[in-house]
Design an enzyme around this catalytic site. Sequence first.
Site, PDB file in Angstrom:
ATOM      1  N   ASP A 149     -13.392  -2.103   1.950  1.00  0.00           N
ATOM      2  CA  ASP A 149     -12.079  -1.986   1.503  1.00  0.00           C
ATOM      3  C   ASP A 149     -11.294  -1.984   2.842  1.00  0.00           C
ATOM      4  O   ASP A 149     -11.805  -1.676   3.845  1.00  0.00           O
ATOM      5  CB  ASP A 149     -12.073  -0.680   0.794  1.00  0.00           C
ATOM      6  CG  ASP A 149     -10.323  -0.267   0.627  1.00  0.00           C
ATOM      7  OD1 ASP A 149      -9.608  -1.032   0.318  1.00  0.00           O
ATOM      8  OD2 ASP A 149     -10.315   0.999   0.934  1.00  0.00           O
TER       9      ASP A 149
ATOM     10  N   ASP B 155     -12.727   3.635  -0.215  1.00  0.00           N
ATOM     11  CA  ASP B 155     -12.096   5.021  -0.279  1.00  0.00           C
ATOM     12  C   ASP B 155     -11.422   5.604  -1.691  1.00  0.00           C
ATOM     13  O   ASP B 155     -10.999   6.751  -1.837  1.00  0.00           O
ATOM     14  CB  ASP B 155     -11.160   5.511   0.633  1.00  0.00           C
ATOM     15  CG  ASP B 155      -9.956   4.684   0.733  1.00  0.00           C
ATOM     16  OD1 ASP B 155     -10.136   3.432   0.495  1.00  0.00           O
ATOM     17  OD2 ASP B 155      -8.700   5.387   0.713  1.00  0.00           O
TER      18      ASP B 155
HETATM   19 MG   LIG Z   1      -8.494   1.884   0.322  1.00  0.00          MG
END
Ligand SMILES: [Mg+2]
Length: 273
Positions: free
Chosen positions: A31, A205
């Site tokens: 990501d 995350d």
């Molecule tokens: Mg992120």
Amino acid sequence: MTADRAGAAGLPASILEQTRASPGGSGFYFDFDGTLSRIQVDPATVLPVPGAVQALTRLARLVCAVGIISARPVDFLRPRFEEVPGVVLHGLYGLERWQSGTTTYAPGVEGWEPVVSGLLARARGELPDEILIEDKRLSMALHYRRAPRFGERAIQWSRDQAHRHGLVLEIGPMTVELKPPIDRDKGTVLAQEASVLRCVWYFGDGTPDLAAFRALDSWSADSPDRTAARIAVSHPDTDAALLQEADVILEGPDTVPAVLDTVSTALDHRPGG
Ligand SMILES: [Mg+2]
């Protein structure tokens, strides 16, 4: 599973060993926001953390694949990562894919551009200036980090528009996004990339990264020869479920380059490598 709290040298030995055994069958996927970059109030100015591009470049020369899977459009990711050799950039949760100078699109997605363009104009007219409106051409996002009091309003407005136009709503940290109703998320993208690999690492995350973690669960359950490493990058906005499901938890995006360097060093020193 309870994750190890890992520093640069704290990666589980089993994951490192599997990667060393088959660097040509290993892929590393990331990501962007909050994982390879610090979260910032203005999403337009976000850059990779210091050392990230160098660490990815070193790693990309040692393994089969390095990719970014992000909510950001390819046009945002490209200037930040295009120097990484062979990097694959999946923008807009996989609606766009860029590699070696060429962008391809998920079937049917480009027909949604006029709908998104109309909604951008409507958002600018109807929403308070404190809500940042991000134009991603084929999707749009509302960011309310600098005015959390408008969060409910941003979400409700987006929910109404999603219902009216048949778009899909995706809620992230201090963000709400409207996307075309095309079956792509980080999980479907990663499952496709992983099909030719034996060892896959995914770093994330946020809530959308759960789909990637779960895709790796299914992928690794399909064959005993497959190893998955699910890495959660921890900061105040990190999704709690992601921390629960992770194999490894890293303390913030700034720690990621050193971890990648640890992996690269292990690969550099493998027997016969
Ligand atoms: Mg992120």
